[in-house]
Design an enzyme around this catalytic site. Sequence first.
Site, PDB file in Angstrom:
ATOM      1  N   ALA A   1       0.819  -1.203   0.195  1.00  0.00           N
ATOM      2  CA  ALA A   1       0.029  -0.090  -0.051  1.00  0.00           C
ATOM      3  C   ALA A   1       0.900   1.314  -0.047  1.00  0.00           C
ATOM      4  O   ALA A   1       1.661   1.471   0.910  1.00  0.00           O
ATOM      5  CB  ALA A   1      -1.048  -0.199   1.120  1.00  0.00           C
TER       6      ALA A   1
ATOM      7  N   ILE B   1      20.199  17.943 -25.300  1.00  0.00           N
ATOM      8  CA  ILE B   1      20.903  19.046 -25.860  1.00  0.00           C
ATOM      9  C   ILE B   1      22.251  18.797 -25.804  1.00  0.00           C
ATOM     10  O   ILE B   1      23.156  19.459 -26.473  1.00  0.00           O
ATOM     11  CB  ILE B   1      20.417  20.236 -25.031  1.00  0.00           C
ATOM     12  CG1 ILE B   1      19.039  20.784 -25.594  1.00  0.00           C
ATOM     13  CG2 ILE B   1      21.290  21.510 -25.086  1.00  0.00           C
ATOM     14  CD1 ILE B   1      18.295  21.776 -24.766  1.00  0.00           C
TER      15      ILE B   1
ATOM     16  N   GLU C   1       5.642  10.606  -2.539  1.00  0.00           N
ATOM     17  CA  GLU C   1       4.385  11.308  -1.980  1.00  0.00           C
ATOM     18  C   GLU C   1       3.300  11.758  -2.848  1.00  0.00           C
ATOM     19  O   GLU C   1       2.813  12.877  -3.025  1.00  0.00           O
ATOM     20  CB  GLU C   1       5.024  12.660  -1.394  1.00  0.00           C
ATOM     21  CG  GLU C   1       6.116  12.406  -0.112  1.00  0.00           C
ATOM     22  CD  GLU C   1       6.821  13.581   0.323  1.00  0.00           C
ATOM     23  OE1 GLU C   1       6.307  14.806   0.588  1.00  0.00           O
ATOM     24  OE2 GLU C   1       7.986  13.604   0.070  1.00  0.00           O
TER      25      GLU C   1
HETATM   26  N1  COS Z   1      -7.253  15.844   1.170  1.00  0.00           N
HETATM   27  C1  COS Z   1      -7.886  15.859   2.258  1.00  0.00           C
HETATM   28  N2  COS Z   1      -9.005  15.017   2.784  1.00  0.00           N
HETATM   29  C2  COS Z   1      -9.277  14.048   1.674  1.00  0.00           C
HETATM   30  C3  COS Z   1      -8.411  14.008   0.609  1.00  0.00           C
HETATM   31  C4  COS Z   1      -7.700  14.936   0.268  1.00  0.00           C
HETATM   32  N3  COS Z   1      -7.141  14.892  -0.995  1.00  0.00           N
HETATM   33  N4  COS Z   1      -8.990  12.932  -0.109  1.00  0.00           N
HETATM   34  C5  COS Z   1      -9.978  12.538   0.764  1.00  0.00           C
HETATM   35  N5  COS Z   1     -10.034  13.173   1.938  1.00  0.00           N
HETATM   36  C6  COS Z   1     -10.842  12.715   2.980  1.00  0.00           C
HETATM   37  C7  COS Z   1     -12.110  12.531   2.717  1.00  0.00           C
HETATM   38  O1  COS Z   1     -13.007  13.875   2.713  1.00  0.00           O
HETATM   39  C8  COS Z   1     -12.978  11.623   3.578  1.00  0.00           C
HETATM   40  O2  COS Z   1     -13.236  12.104   4.886  1.00  0.00           O
HETATM   41  P1  COS Z   1     -14.397  11.840   5.634  1.00  0.00           P
HETATM   42  O3  COS Z   1     -14.334  10.564   6.232  1.00  0.00           O
HETATM   43  O4  COS Z   1     -14.608  12.864   6.956  1.00  0.00           O
HETATM   44  O5  COS Z   1     -15.496  11.946   4.653  1.00  0.00           O
HETATM   45  C9  COS Z   1     -11.612  10.627   3.943  1.00  0.00           C
HETATM   46  O6  COS Z   1     -10.504  11.504   3.586  1.00  0.00           O
HETATM   47  C10 COS Z   1     -11.632   9.593   3.029  1.00  0.00           C
HETATM   48  O7  COS Z   1     -11.945   9.914   1.768  1.00  0.00           O
HETATM   49  P2  COS Z   1     -11.598   9.043   0.687  1.00  0.00           P
HETATM   50  O8  COS Z   1     -12.450   7.522   0.641  1.00  0.00           O
HETATM   51  O9  COS Z   1     -12.379   9.739  -0.691  1.00  0.00           O
HETATM   52  O10 COS Z   1     -10.422   8.596   0.215  1.00  0.00           O
HETATM   53  P3  COS Z   1      -9.502   7.549  -0.671  1.00  0.00           P
HETATM   54  O11 COS Z   1      -9.209   6.529   0.055  1.00  0.00           O
HETATM   55  O12 COS Z   1     -10.102   7.397  -1.735  1.00  0.00           O
HETATM   56  O13 COS Z   1      -8.193   8.451  -1.017  1.00  0.00           O
HETATM   57  C11 COS Z   1      -6.616   9.875  -2.030  1.00  0.00           C
HETATM   58  C12 COS Z   1      -7.790   9.432  -1.249  1.00  0.00           C
HETATM   59  C13 COS Z   1      -6.293   8.837  -3.387  1.00  0.00           C
HETATM   60  C14 COS Z   1      -6.433  11.317  -2.381  1.00  0.00           C
HETATM   61  C15 COS Z   1      -5.372   9.362  -1.050  1.00  0.00           C
HETATM   62  O14 COS Z   1      -5.530   7.832  -0.768  1.00  0.00           O
HETATM   63  C16 COS Z   1      -4.188   9.780  -1.525  1.00  0.00           C
HETATM   64  O15 COS Z   1      -3.773  10.881  -1.555  1.00  0.00           O
HETATM   65  N6  COS Z   1      -3.197   8.859  -1.737  1.00  0.00           N
HETATM   66  C17 COS Z   1      -1.659   9.138  -2.113  1.00  0.00           C
HETATM   67  C18 COS Z   1      -0.986   8.963  -0.781  1.00  0.00           C
HETATM   68  C19 COS Z   1       0.357   9.137  -0.943  1.00  0.00           C
HETATM   69  O16 COS Z   1       0.753  10.335  -1.323  1.00  0.00           O
HETATM   70  N7  COS Z   1       1.264   8.120  -1.008  1.00  0.00           N
HETATM   71  C20 COS Z   1       2.454   8.258  -1.165  1.00  0.00           C
HETATM   72  C21 COS Z   1       3.266   7.717   0.376  1.00  0.00           C
HETATM   73  S1  COS Z   1       4.871   8.120   0.502  1.00  0.00           S
HETATM   74  S2  COS Z   1       4.879   9.430   1.560  1.00  0.00           S
END
Ligand code: COS
Length: 386
Positions: free
Chosen positions: A129, A339, A365
């Site tokens: 994950a 280049i 990230e």
């Molecule tokens: N910013 C803040 N809050 C967010 C958000 C965002 N971009 N996306 C979702 N949320 C919130 C939602 O509002 C929801 O809150 P509530 O429970 O209060 O309703 C909660 O988080 C869960 O939302 P959701 O089910 O839509 O989330 P997902 O599991 O679909 O994930 C993404 C959303 C894809 C945006 C998230 O998993 C993500 O950013 N993944 C990338 C992670 C990453 O950067 N990994 C790299 C790791 S190395 S540091």
Amino acid sequence: MQFEFTPEQQELVALARRIAREQVAPRAAAIDEVGEYPEEIFRAFRDAGLLGVGVPEAYGGAGMGTLGLGLAVEQVAQYCCASGLMLLLTKLPLMPIMLGGTEEQKRHYAGGTADGSLRGAFCLSEPDAGSDAANIQTRAVRKGDQYIISGTKNWISGAGQADFFTVATKTDPAAGARGMSVFVVERGTPGLTVGKKERKMGVKGVPIHQVVFDEVAVPASAMLGQEHQGFKVIMGTLNSVRPVVAARGLGLAEGAMMYALDYARQRKTFGKPIIEHQGLQWMLADLAVRLEGARLLTYRAAIEVDQGHTGKADAWKLSAAKLSATDLAVQAATDCLQIMGAAGYMQDYPMERHYRDAKQLQIVEGTSQIQKNVIGRALLEGDLHW
Ligand code: COS
């Protein structure tokens, strides 16, 4: 809307540029070659006060926010992307504490980060994950006034040097994103093992490691924020740091362009310096335009974070900066190497290092595809309109 830095920000840029040119640039090739964390660069940052640029003044920092940190990172990353990451790591592992920690925890960890006595590592990704952050398997189970943490974290930047780890866990696995909790764990806690240094393509000055939690007992007070509310802390952290990752991309692209321009002014083909060939000018002009666009997105995103706009509705702006600047970094490294031709492909010049380092930025990230998901969702939900 104004496009000028304050005198304080201009001084910071000048300071970071001086450290980057005098201390970082001469060491950059050797840092890549050796693949060890460069303690002397860390000390140079500490002595110049750069470790505390983004830390609030109340906790011993300079209080120059995400924009200040981004400006410093941009200068340093022109010469060495890994050294830019060293500065970024003054924010990423600290952010969950700033969002969910107690006043005492903030004072301790932020103060230690600013004066260089503490370093951290942010533990989210796992073997199965990374992008799907809500799907982590690491468990934290309550036992009396403690939590017992078990799980494996992968590709953790800075784990080899870290004094503390901010760790994403599941406290209610059945509840998905609504069953996560974040903890701060001290190095040396029984059961916590930092694995071997991984072999990787670039950004070699900040090694990555696996971090294993084998029934690690921490006090309940080590939880950052509310139980089961950890996903908000994680997303708040990632959102806040995206402009700083973007600044690494900007710096790398600027460094590649500076070097390629210099080379293109000296190198002659068909009786004139290659920069006078229109085909190359157009490549550089395209990059310059994209660079200016990415700079504006990045600075705006940093200002948004400093104004507290890190929630879901604003996330697309932060993702747009990260996407644009890191995709640009890869394009700039690719085109600038082209280049330079055969010379660019040689390890005697910094371009092949920029090329390898740039690729990391599209993955860390939040991959470029995840940033597009965030922006796509904002379009769908009406957060992005004109
Ligand atoms: N910013 C803040 N809050 C967010 C958000 C965002 N971009 N996306 C979702 N949320 C919130 C939602 O509002 C929801 O809150 P509530 O429970 O209060 O309703 C909660 O988080 C869960 O939302 P959701 O089910 O839509 O989330 P997902 O599991 O679909 O994930 C993404 C959303 C894809 C945006 C998230 O998993 C993500 O950013 N993944 C990338 C992670 C990453 O950067 N990994 C790299 C790791 S190395 S540091």
